[in-house]
Motif scaffolding. Structure first.
Motif, PDB file in Angstrom:
ATOM      1  N   LEU A 132       0.984  -1.344  -0.101  1.00 19.98           N
ATOM      2  CA  LEU A 132      -0.005   0.043   0.129  1.00 19.98           C
ATOM      3  C   LEU A 132       0.879   1.443   0.005  1.00 19.98           C
ATOM      4  CD1 LEU A 132      -2.876  -1.090   2.569  1.00 19.98           C
ATOM      5  CD2 LEU A 132      -3.044  -0.847  -0.194  1.00 19.98           C
ATOM      6  N   ASP A 133       1.912   1.093   0.651  1.00 16.85           N
ATOM      7  CA  ASP A 133       3.054   2.502   0.644  1.00 16.85           C
ATOM      8  C   ASP A 133       3.738   2.487  -0.527  1.00 16.85           C
ATOM      9  OD1 ASP A 133       2.030   3.024   3.162  1.00 16.85           O
ATOM     10  OD2 ASP A 133       3.923   1.933   4.435  1.00 16.85           O
ATOM     11  N   LYS A 134       3.563   1.499  -1.405  1.00 16.88           N
ATOM     12  CA  LYS A 134       4.396   1.257  -2.747  1.00 16.88           C
ATOM     13  C   LYS A 134       5.720   1.224  -2.668  1.00 16.88           C
ATOM     14  CE  LYS A 134       0.489   3.922  -4.957  1.00 16.88           C
ATOM     15  NZ  LYS A 134      -0.349   3.405  -4.110  1.00 16.88           N
ATOM     16  N   ASN A 135       6.025   0.545  -1.582  1.00 22.54           N
ATOM     17  CA  ASN A 135       7.681   0.565  -1.042  1.00 22.54           C
ATOM     18  C   ASN A 135       8.039  -0.938  -1.612  1.00 22.54           C
ATOM     19  OD1 ASN A 135      10.141   0.284   0.102  1.00 22.54           O
ATOM     20  ND2 ASN A 135       9.685   1.152   1.960  1.00 22.54           N
ATOM     21  N   ILE A 136       8.256  -1.129  -2.752  1.00 20.26           N
ATOM     22  CA  ILE A 136       8.661  -2.390  -3.252  1.00 20.26           C
ATOM     23  C   ILE A 136      10.069  -2.836  -2.856  1.00 20.26           C
ATOM     24  CG2 ILE A 136       9.098  -3.632  -5.364  1.00 20.26           C
ATOM     25  CD1 ILE A 136       5.861  -3.005  -4.763  1.00 20.26           C
ATOM     26  N   PRO A 137      11.071  -2.077  -2.883  1.00 14.43           N
ATOM     27  CA  PRO A 137      12.391  -2.529  -2.295  1.00 14.43           C
ATOM     28  C   PRO A 137      12.174  -2.994  -0.781  1.00 14.43           C
ATOM     29  CG  PRO A 137      12.560  -0.349  -3.323  1.00 14.43           C
ATOM     30  CD  PRO A 137      10.922  -0.535  -3.386  1.00 14.43           C
ATOM     31  N   ALA A 138      11.508  -2.466   0.077  1.00 17.88           N
ATOM     32  CA  ALA A 138      11.265  -3.015   1.250  1.00 17.88           C
ATOM     33  C   ALA A 138      10.297  -4.270   1.286  1.00 17.88           C
ATOM     34  CB  ALA A 138      10.636  -2.141   2.231  1.00 17.88           C
ATOM     35  N   TRP A 139       9.438  -4.346   0.446  1.00  9.84           N
ATOM     36  CA  TRP A 139       8.712  -5.873   0.237  1.00  9.84           C
ATOM     37  C   TRP A 139       9.384  -6.805  -0.055  1.00  9.84           C
ATOM     38  CZ3 TRP A 139       7.391  -8.808  -3.621  1.00  9.84           C
ATOM     39  CH2 TRP A 139       6.305  -9.743  -3.505  1.00  9.84           C
ATOM     40  N   THR A 140      10.302  -6.547  -1.089  1.00 10.18           N
ATOM     41  CA  THR A 140      11.184  -7.427  -1.637  1.00 10.18           C
ATOM     42  C   THR A 140      12.196  -8.091  -0.488  1.00 10.18           C
ATOM     43  OG1 THR A 140      11.150  -6.472  -3.889  1.00 10.18           O
ATOM     44  CG2 THR A 140      13.039  -7.838  -3.468  1.00 10.18           C
ATOM     45  N   GLU A 141      12.565  -7.133   0.354  1.00 10.92           N
ATOM     46  CA  GLU A 141      13.511  -7.711   1.409  1.00 10.92           C
ATOM     47  C   GLU A 141      12.808  -8.651   2.515  1.00 10.92           C
ATOM     48  OE1 GLU A 141      16.699  -7.074   1.885  1.00 10.92           O
ATOM     49  OE2 GLU A 141      16.534  -6.174  -0.280  1.00 10.92           O
ATOM     50  N   LEU A 142      11.329  -8.709   2.313  1.00  9.22           N
ATOM     51  CA  LEU A 142      10.921  -9.719   3.221  1.00  9.22           C
ATOM     52  C   LEU A 142      11.081 -10.987   2.618  1.00  9.22           C
ATOM     53  CD1 LEU A 142       7.452  -7.929   3.735  1.00  9.22           C
ATOM     54  CD2 LEU A 142       9.540  -7.784   5.071  1.00  9.22           C
ATOM     55  N   TRP A 143      11.741 -11.208   1.319  1.00  8.75           N
ATOM     56  CA  TRP A 143      11.884 -12.377   0.701  1.00  8.75           C
ATOM     57  C   TRP A 143      13.312 -13.084   0.904  1.00  8.75           C
ATOM     58  CZ3 TRP A 143       8.855 -15.184  -2.820  1.00  8.75           C
ATOM     59  CH2 TRP A 143       7.326 -14.682  -2.980  1.00  8.75           C
ATOM     60  N   ALA A 144      13.285 -14.563   1.089  1.00  8.13           N
ATOM     61  CA  ALA A 144      14.414 -15.338   1.166  1.00  8.13           C
ATOM     62  C   ALA A 144      15.144 -15.400   0.016  1.00  8.13           C
ATOM     63  CB  ALA A 144      14.361 -16.574   1.848  1.00  8.13           C
ATOM     64  N   ASP A 145      16.294 -15.195  -0.218  1.00  6.34           N
ATOM     65  CA  ASP A 145      17.065 -15.283  -1.556  1.00  6.34           C
ATOM     66  C   ASP A 145      16.690 -16.380  -2.568  1.00  6.34           C
ATOM     67  OD1 ASP A 145      18.361 -13.101  -0.585  1.00  6.34           O
ATOM     68  OD2 ASP A 145      20.431 -14.375  -0.072  1.00  6.34           O
ATOM     69  N   ASP A 146      16.286 -17.487  -1.972  1.00  2.72           N
ATOM     70  CA  ASP A 146      15.756 -18.685  -2.734  1.00  2.72           C
ATOM     71  C   ASP A 146      14.160 -18.743  -2.782  1.00  2.72           C
ATOM     72  OD1 ASP A 146      15.534 -19.541   0.159  1.00  2.72           O
ATOM     73  OD2 ASP A 146      16.062 -21.391  -0.136  1.00  2.72           O
ATOM     74  N   GLY A 147      13.639 -17.439  -2.209  1.00  2.00           N
ATOM     75  CA  GLY A 147      12.092 -17.734  -2.274  1.00  2.00           C
ATOM     76  C   GLY A 147      11.729 -17.974  -3.726  1.00  2.00           C
ATOM     77  N   VAL A 148      10.388 -18.531  -3.664  1.00  2.00           N
ATOM     78  CA  VAL A 148       9.542 -18.656  -5.059  1.00  2.00           C
ATOM     79  C   VAL A 148       8.376 -18.205  -4.968  1.00  2.00           C
ATOM     80  CG1 VAL A 148       8.796 -20.576  -6.624  1.00  2.00           C
ATOM     81  CG2 VAL A 148      10.950 -20.761  -5.362  1.00  2.00           C
ATOM     82  N   ALA A 149       7.544 -17.513  -6.065  1.00  2.00           N
ATOM     83  CA  ALA A 149       6.628 -17.219  -6.202  1.00  2.00           C
ATOM     84  C   ALA A 149       6.066 -17.824  -7.427  1.00  2.00           C
ATOM     85  CB  ALA A 149       6.552 -15.478  -6.519  1.00  2.00           C
ATOM     86  N   GLU A 150       4.710 -18.313  -7.184  1.00  2.00           N
ATOM     87  CA  GLU A 150       4.040 -19.022  -8.110  1.00  2.00           C
ATOM     88  C   GLU A 150       2.682 -18.292  -8.394  1.00  2.00           C
ATOM     89  OE1 GLU A 150       5.317 -23.481  -7.982  1.00  2.00           O
ATOM     90  OE2 GLU A 150       4.803 -22.870  -5.967  1.00  2.00           O
ATOM     91  N   PHE A 151       2.021 -18.512  -9.706  1.00  3.20           N
ATOM     92  CA  PHE A 151       0.846 -17.888 -10.013  1.00  3.20           C
ATOM     93  C   PHE A 151       0.117 -19.126 -10.763  1.00  3.20           C
ATOM     94  CE2 PHE A 151       4.227 -14.538 -10.064  1.00  3.20           C
ATOM     95  CZ  PHE A 151       3.683 -13.706  -9.268  1.00  3.20           C
ATOM     96  N   PRO A 152      -0.618 -20.144 -10.251  1.00  3.42           N
ATOM     97  CA  PRO A 152      -1.122 -21.022 -10.887  1.00  3.42           C
ATOM     98  C   PRO A 152      -2.188 -20.931 -11.953  1.00  3.42           C
ATOM     99  CG  PRO A 152      -0.901 -21.470  -8.599  1.00  3.42           C
ATOM    100  CD  PRO A 152      -0.672 -20.308  -8.728  1.00  3.42           C
TER     101      PRO A 152
END
Length: 141
Positions: free
Chosen positions: A19-39
């Motif tokens: 909501l804050d449009k803070n994509i860099p901070a949002w990305t920092e919530l991810w593990a380096d090996d994180g996986v996003a899937e869109f079935p």
């Protein structure tokens, strides 16, 4: 703010960052090996993103396409795996290019390890976005 300590808190925090449009901070919530899937992704849209950098590249243009205002109707369900939550929600706002209203229902299955997202399966309705003329393929178009 201190770091979120549970998957549910981490997920709520991630929504605030969107909501804050803070994509860099949002990305920092991810593990380096994180996986996003869109079935349910339609042809031409990514179905799987592997690694934090791929997720970051996909999400970087998000605020240029969708101006989110709120996530009403958020319900977070705990699972038998304490690292995994299932979230039901709506994302509302507007499509930046056209100004058309944006109202999407989501179900996300999110797994966290050591305070970072390692898996995010996003079950959204691509037909709703396609009908409104949105392009969010990660291509920056």
């Amino acid at each position: 703010m201190s770091a979120p300590t549970s998957p549910a808190e981490l997920f709520r925090h991630s929504l605030r960052l969107l909501l804050d449009k803070n994509i860099p901070a949002w990305t920092e919530l991810w593990a380096d090996d994180g996986v996003a899937e869109f079935p349910f992704a339609p042809d031409g849209w990514p179905r799987r993103l592997e690694g934090k950098e791929a997720v970051a590249a996909y999400m970087r243009p998000y605020p240029d396409h969708i101006d989110l205002h709120d996530f009403p109707d958020l319900r977070i369900h705990h699972t038998t795996d304490p690292r995994t939550v299932v979230a039901e929600m709506r994302g509302v706002g507007r499509l930046v290019r056209t100004g058309a209203p944006f109202d999407m229902t989501y179900i996300a299955v999110v797994t966290v390890r050591d305070g970072r997202i390692i898996s995010y399966r996003d079950y959204w309705n691509p037909l709703a976005v396609l009908e409104n003329g949105a392009d969010f393929t990660g291509s920056g178009r």
